[in-house]
Design a protein around this motif. Structure first.
Motif, PDB file in Angstrom:
ATOM      1  N   GLY A  69      39.242  43.080  30.078  1.00 66.66           N
ATOM      2  CA  GLY A  69      39.587  42.097  30.790  1.00 66.66           C
ATOM      3  C   GLY A  69      40.964  41.721  30.847  1.00 66.66           C
ATOM      4  N   TRP A  74      30.841  39.858  37.033  1.00 66.41           N
ATOM      5  CA  TRP A  74      32.028  40.554  37.146  1.00 66.41           C
ATOM      6  C   TRP A  74      32.188  41.650  36.187  1.00 66.41           C
ATOM      7  CZ3 TRP A  74      36.434  37.741  39.430  1.00 66.41           C
ATOM      8  CH2 TRP A  74      35.989  36.660  40.061  1.00 66.41           C
ATOM      9  N   CYS A 126      35.091  44.617  34.520  1.00 69.76           N
ATOM     10  CA  CYS A 126      36.406  45.282  34.268  1.00 69.76           C
ATOM     11  C   CYS A 126      36.260  46.833  33.502  1.00 69.76           C
ATOM     12  CB  CYS A 126      37.146  44.477  33.522  1.00 69.76           C
ATOM     13  SG  CYS A 126      36.571  43.713  32.110  1.00 69.76           S
ATOM     14  N   PRO A 162      39.513  41.465  35.670  1.00 70.70           N
ATOM     15  CA  PRO A 162      38.065  41.682  36.220  1.00 70.70           C
ATOM     16  C   PRO A 162      37.764  41.562  37.699  1.00 70.70           C
ATOM     17  CG  PRO A 162      38.106  40.053  34.219  1.00 70.70           C
ATOM     18  CD  PRO A 162      39.510  40.485  34.670  1.00 70.70           C
TER      19      PRO A 162
END
Length: 543
Positions: free
Chosen positions: A303, A376, A378, A398
């Motif tokens: 992240g 989200w 990432c 993210p």
């Protein structure tokens, strides 16, 4: 003229053409009057005609088992087939009629826990000469599984953690541990080689309640919210910080077994409620909605933007989720985490509040307290595995998955619009699946109307699809969550006349039912679950 039959054939034998006596014969023209359509003989037939989702729920109870698809190089998706890939969901006959406690899949091996708590293994990495499923570790009352590159981490109902090699040859060729017998002061050798992983300094009544594993490391979550980490592969020791303990390497490890568990001291004071692991990184979530990440960050999977000089973090770092909502008058709280491969995912409940900085924007009273659920992602998304709609090699931060964010539905019981959250995320090495926590209904019966149909939870897949692991029947990668068709077979006539959304694949939620055709079998509490592994996917009936 009275019609003697609904399908009367009228014959026009002669027609008058022109004037006078000129006549011309014409061919007989059949006129078929369609018979009235038969009405459904029962409520159940009416439901099946109206709803494909109702049919899916019914089949999941009548024929519990396992569907698998994707790479079959290791004889995992279809143990009895030499096909290199399985393009669409196909049943594994061995599991027909069975309920499973857990299942994990790799390209070269599969593992599952039976309803009785025994371990089942199959695939080329287990035994290249006999790839069919076989029961191996018995009598341990196993409940949960995790897999590394070459070992299986299994959790029992009493909190014991067992680590055993994937390869069948290794299980029978090495020193065996002693099993306690029912007879006092007597023990007997176990037929299999395994190790029992025992964390130190466990509190009174504290036990392990969850296990996760990457390719080289594993995490253990205790009933008191503490987290331990351990090496989980015999091929290599974790070297990318994924254990979460500063300075811990093969050379600096303490005396004792190489895979001894270590408590992650940096998390002391936080009550952890969830753990997740990728190949070489880890995530933990506490009861306050805070996410901590550690391990490999070469593609931004923690992240944070990757730094060439700092390839990984060997201590837990707090993910600054609040920055993602800066200036939005939304107060975020992370509700769940998931990880796999080089990717991380987390869901957020963001609540509308008045600005805490005295800004000009004033939130209307009716909008205060409104909750928006968002997802989200990432990490590495060059093959679509982030699901964000972009092909991204490295994540600097993210990114929101729009297809899984801001969803709402009307709740009849609450008489209001409520957010649709995610029930579960299953993340493989390069693909993933989301099961939505949308409204479901599985209470249709002979006592309810024929319009009362069952329906389950929506399911969407995305990511890398080189081995058809997305189940679409095509090979193209997908960078946005996409629906699949139903698990079973060729569409019927009823399928063809329904709306397309009625035929998409759904997961049946938990329900206590009588299994088998027509409810002729035993009573059990059952639900369907999805498992994304390394280049292979499955849906199974879980107990």
């Amino acid at each position: 003229m009275a019609l003697a039959h609904p399908a009367l054939l009228l014959s026009l034998a002669v027609a008058v053409v022109g004037g006078g006596d000129a006549r011309k014969e014409v061919e007989t023209v059949p006129i078929l009057i369609e018979e009235p359509r038969k009405r459904a003989a029962s409520k159940e037939e009416s439901r099946e005609i109206v709803s494909g989702q109702h049919v899916q729920v019914k089949k999941s109870w009548e024929r519990p088992g396992v569907y698998a698809w994707g790479s079959n190089a290791g004889k995992v998706a279809a143990p009895d087939s030499n096909e290199p890939v399985i393009k669409t969901p196909r049943r594994i006959p061995y599991f027909d009629g069975q309920l499973l406690r857990d299942m994990k899949l790799d390209r070269d091996f599969g593992v599952a826990i039976t309803e009785k708590g025994d371990l089942v293994q199959w695939g080329a990495a287990f035994d290249k000469n006999h790839t069919a499923p076989v029961v191996t570790l018995k009598g341990k009352d196993l409940t949960k599984l995790a897999i590394s590159r070459d070992r299986i981490i299994a959790l029992s109902s009493n909190g014991s953690v067992y680590s055993l090699p994937v390869a069948g040859a290794d299980q029978f060729s090495r020193e065996k541990p002693a099993n306690s017998s029912w007879f006092p002061f007597w023990s007997e050798a176990s037929p299999l080689t395994y190790r029992v992983l025992k964390p130190q300094n466990m509190g009174w009544g504290e036990k392990i309640i969850n296990v996760k594993s990457g390719l080289e490391h594993s995490l253990f979550l205790t009933s008191k919210g503490r987290v331990y980490s351990a090496a989980s592969s015999t091929e290599s020791f974790p070297a990318k910080g994924q254990l979460g303990i500063a300075g811990l390497t093969w050379k600096t490890r303490p005396e004792g077994p190489f895979d001894q568990p270590h408590e992650i001291g940096a998390l002391s004071g936080f009550k952890i409620k969830s753990i997740a692991t990728g190949d070489f990184h880890s995530l933990v979530l506490d009861d306050g909605g805070r996410v901590f990440a550690f391990g490999d960050n070469s593609t931004g999977q923690l992240g944070f933007e990757p730094e060439p000089s700092v390839a990984y973090a060997d201590i837990p770092l707090l993910l600054p989720v609040t920055k993602l909502y800066s200036g939005t008058n939304m107060l975020p709280k992370v509700t769940s985490i998931a990880a796999g491969g080089s990717n991380s995912f987390f869901t957020v409940d963001a609540t509308k509040v008045q600005s805490r900085k005295g800004g000009d924007e004033v939130v209307p009273a009716w909008d205060l307290g409104r909750v928006v659920s968002e997802t989200w992602a990432c990490g590495e998304g060059i093959k679509g595995s982030l699901g964000t709609g972009k092909w991204t090699h490295i994540s600097s931060a993210p990114t929101k998955i729009k297809a899984l964010s801001g969803l709402n539905e009307y709740d009849e019981k609450a008489n209001s619009v409520v957010p649709i959250r995610l029930s579960h995320l299953s993340v493989g090495s390069l693909h993933a699946c989301a099961i939505l926590d949308n409204a479901t209904h599985v209470d249709a019966s002979s006592r309810t109307s024929s319009n009362d149909t069952n329906f389950g939870a929506d399911v969407m897949f995305w990511g890398f699809n080189e081995w058809y692991q997305l189940g679409t029947g095509k090979r193209s990668n997908l960078n946005t969550p996409t629906y699949l068709g139903p698990l079973d077979g060729v569409p019927t006539d009823a399928d063809l006349i329904r709306k397309p959304e009625s035929n998409r694949f759904q997961i049946t939620p938990r329900k206590t039912v009588r299994l088998g055709e027509g409810g002729s079998g035993r009573t059990a509490s059952v639900e369907q679950r999805v498992e994304c592994g390394r280049n292979v996917s499955a849906v199974y009936s879980g107990t």
